[in-house]
Design an enzyme around this catalytic site. Structure first.
Site, PDB file in Angstrom:
ATOM      1  N   CYS A 133       0.829  -1.208   0.000  1.00  0.00           N
ATOM      2  CA  CYS A 133       0.000   0.000   0.000  1.00  0.00           C
ATOM      3  C   CYS A 133       0.864   1.259   0.000  1.00  0.00           C
ATOM      4  O   CYS A 133       1.381   1.665   1.047  1.00  0.00           O
ATOM      5  CB  CYS A 133      -0.912  -0.034   1.223  1.00  0.00           C
ATOM      6  SG  CYS A 133      -1.884   1.471   1.413  1.00  0.00           S
ATOM      7  N   CYS A 136      -0.316   4.112   2.185  1.00  0.00           N
ATOM      8  CA  CYS A 136      -0.080   3.895   3.622  1.00  0.00           C
ATOM      9  C   CYS A 136       1.395   4.106   3.971  1.00  0.00           C
ATOM     10  O   CYS A 136       1.719   4.700   4.993  1.00  0.00           O
ATOM     11  CB  CYS A 136      -0.437   2.466   4.042  1.00  0.00           C
ATOM     12  SG  CYS A 136      -1.986   1.858   3.394  1.00  0.00           S
ATOM     13  N   ASP A 137       2.292   3.586   3.150  1.00  0.00           N
ATOM     14  CA  ASP A 137       3.701   3.482   3.559  1.00  0.00           C
ATOM     15  C   ASP A 137       4.678   4.316   2.722  1.00  0.00           C
ATOM     16  O   ASP A 137       5.861   4.373   3.059  1.00  0.00           O
ATOM     17  CB  ASP A 137       4.145   2.003   3.470  1.00  0.00           C
ATOM     18  CG  ASP A 137       3.309   1.119   4.383  1.00  0.00           C
ATOM     19  OD1 ASP A 137       2.891   1.608   5.446  1.00  0.00           O
ATOM     20  OD2 ASP A 137       3.062  -0.044   4.031  1.00  0.00           O
TER      21      ASP A 137
END
Ligand code: NAP
Length: 311
Positions: A133, A136-137
């Site tokens: 993701c 997300c990261d």
């Protein structure tokens, strides 16, 4: 006890809830204890959902769909389903708090989960440089070199998003052409930070405590080589999330839930399925929403016939 329980919280489940709630079925939607909203919660701009010519952020879109479902009386339960007993007339839905629902009908719309590569290092380094993701990261990889694996729209989207942070993004793909849509291909090809590594698959993701590189194999020459990167983003598609219904609902050859023709009806009367769990082909927010609407209409007809049979 509710007449209808909906399991899931992506566009399919929440659209089913809008329709069912407007049909005064007072649905209970078991959303999940972790993150409500499904895959779109990990997406940035959604540019192809009708009605938003300027685009909309994935989480904003899901918040609006949920608000619409709740406005008409959907009860949203923030918990996980741990067990389902679907074969009897009363469907039993067990959630992790210990509470049990008995419903006449169930709509199963649990979406799909990220596919793994299955190479050495992937599990060990998950969260230590291996991610599924970018939204997300991605921010953890400022000025780092990153590899994105895959050749579809997800891989292009991840690669393009990661250019905000990374100094270089390699897209490693096992073929010599992409599956992604033309517009996404063009954006990726034109980006100066993105470099394609064609006809190549991963042999392993390397590193002890964090990713230091990948070992790759050219599928034409069989030659192996190393590429030093500090991050690996896997974007090779998704698999339907069906673990709760194994042994109860019939599946297709590709692992999606088998439905009757164009309907959402499964092999068990009163159990309907919608969204990515029945669709390995289109997998769009809008097609999932449409599929959720169909499931709610099918459930409404089923419940009406059930009422009639009792009279
Ligand atoms: P996808 O279209 O199925 O593409 C998966 C890619 O990963 C393919 O290129 C496939 O290679 C590769 N792959 C699969 N298994 C692999 C493995 N074990 N090792 C290496 N490579 C592997 O999946 P997706 O990109 O997640 O897209 C799914 C759907 O969502 C599509 O309909 C897509 O259009 C949609 N989507 C749309 C957007 C957007 O509109 N912005 C964004 C994301 C996703 P092969 O080609 O060799 O099979």
């Amino acid at each position: 006890m509710p007449k209808l329980v909906i399991i899931g919280s992506g566009p399919a489940a929440l659209t089913a809830a809008i329709y069912a709630a407007r049909a005064e079925l007072q649905p209970v939607l078991i959303a999940s204890s972790v993150q409500i909203g499904g895959e779109l919660m990990n997406t940035t701009d959604v540019e192809n959902f009708p009605g938003f010519p300027e685009g909309i952020m994935g989480p904003d879109l899901m918040e609006r769909i949920q608000a619409q479902a709740e406005k008409f009386g959907t009860e949203v339960v923030y918990d996980d389903v741990t067990d389902l007993q679907l074969s009897a007339d009363k469907k039993i839905v067990q959630i992790s708090s210990g509470k049990q629902y008995e419903a006449d009908a169930v709509i199963y719309a649990t979406g799909s989960e990220y596919r793994k590569l299955g190479v050495p290092g992937e599990d060990k380094l998950a969260g230590y440089g291996v991610s599924w993701c970018a939204t997300c990261d991605g921010a953890f990889f400022k000025e780092r070199e990153i590899a994105v694996i895959g050749g579809g729209d997800s891989a292009m989207e991840e690669a393009l998003f990661l250019t905000r942070f990374a100094s270089k993004v390699y897209v490693i793909h096992r073929r010599d052409s992409l599956k992604a849509s033309k517009i996404m291909q063009r954006r990726a090809f034109e980006h100066e930070k993105i470099e394609f590594v064609w006809n190549t698959e991963l042999v392993s993701i390397d590193g002890e405590n964090s990713v230091v590189g990948v070992t790759m194999r050219n599928v034409e020459t069989n030659e192996e080589s190393q590429l030093p990167v500090q991050g690996v983003f896997v974007a090779i598609g998704n698999d339907p999330r069906t673990h709760l219904i194994h042994g109860q609902l019939e599946l297709t050859g590709v692992g999606t839930i088998q439905t009757d023709g164009r309907s959402s009806k499964t092999n068990i009367p009163g159990v309907f399925a919608a969204g990515d769990v029945i669709d390995a082909t289109y997998r769009q927010a809008i097609t999932a929403a449409g599929s959720g609407a169909a499931a709610a209409i099918d459930a409404e007809h089923y419940l009406a016939a059930l009422e009639d049979s009792k009279e």
